[in-house]
Design an enzyme around this catalytic site. Sequence first.
Site, PDB file in Angstrom:
ATOM      1  N   CYS A   1       0.828  -1.228  -0.103  1.00 55.03           N
ATOM      2  CA  CYS A   1      -0.052   0.152   0.009  1.00 55.03           C
ATOM      3  C   CYS A   1       0.824   1.305   0.013  1.00 55.03           C
ATOM      4  CB  CYS A   1      -0.902  -0.068   1.338  1.00 55.03           C
ATOM      5  SG  CYS A   1      -0.226  -0.564   2.713  1.00 55.03           S
ATOM      6  N   SER A   2       0.895   1.899   1.106  1.00 53.27           N
ATOM      7  CA  SER A   2       1.702   3.079   1.105  1.00 53.27           C
ATOM      8  C   SER A   2       2.421   3.580   2.554  1.00 53.27           C
ATOM      9  CB  SER A   2       0.781   4.339   0.644  1.00 53.27           C
ATOM     10  OG  SER A   2      -0.208   4.432   1.469  1.00 53.27           O
ATOM     11  N   CYS A   3       3.009   2.480   3.209  1.00 49.08           N
ATOM     12  CA  CYS A   3       3.457   2.738   4.434  1.00 49.08           C
ATOM     13  C   CYS A   3       4.543   3.657   4.510  1.00 49.08           C
ATOM     14  CB  CYS A   3       3.795   1.339   5.177  1.00 49.08           C
ATOM     15  SG  CYS A   3       2.236   0.233   5.511  1.00 49.08           S
TER      16      CYS A   3
END
Length: 204
Positions: free
Chosen positions: A111-113
């Site tokens: 995702c976009s951690c």
Amino acid sequence: MPHDDHDHPHALLPPEPALRVKALETILTRKGLIDPEALDEIIDTYQSKIGPQNGARVVAKAWLDPDFKRALIEDATPVVADLGFYGRQGEHIVVVENTPKQHNMVVCTLCSCYPWPLLGIPPGWYKSDAYRARAVREPRKVLAEFGVTLSAETAVRVWDSTAEIRYLVLPLRPSGTEGLDEDALAALVTRDSMIGTGLPKVPA
Ligand code: FE
């Protein structure tokens, strides 16, 4: 089945992510589940108060102070918390050091951690499908597109962030920066250099 079929629930959603977010926000607000003012404040905080300047401060300190750097690489979370950089999306921070032999690059393939307390909100490209897929498959090519060309002797190591671990790259200190103080050094540290898709600026 055509995608705009009326039985298809997704057809009711606006196509643009920004519109979807707005629609979701409206529903949650109407149901009294969120307070839009609180939401605005959180976003404003991460956009204008917490940003890459926090990470740049950490990098500049590490360039100047070997003891600080050692502690940072050993266990970054308490060290950066001491500087006041802690909070959501930064519960476990790992600092990876660039050397002439190894260049580090960070992605979240799922995702976009991202280490929010140190870098703020991730840039759009960091969340894109293209970056997430290609960073692991062809990192050198992606780096070249960002304008980073490494020598053949430098290995590239890609770190996949998770909900648990957020990485910060400690870039190599540019030459010609001897004698610069912490503020001057921090000004050379770009956001991308701490993700690994860029290098620090060189002094004018
Ligand atoms: Fe993620």
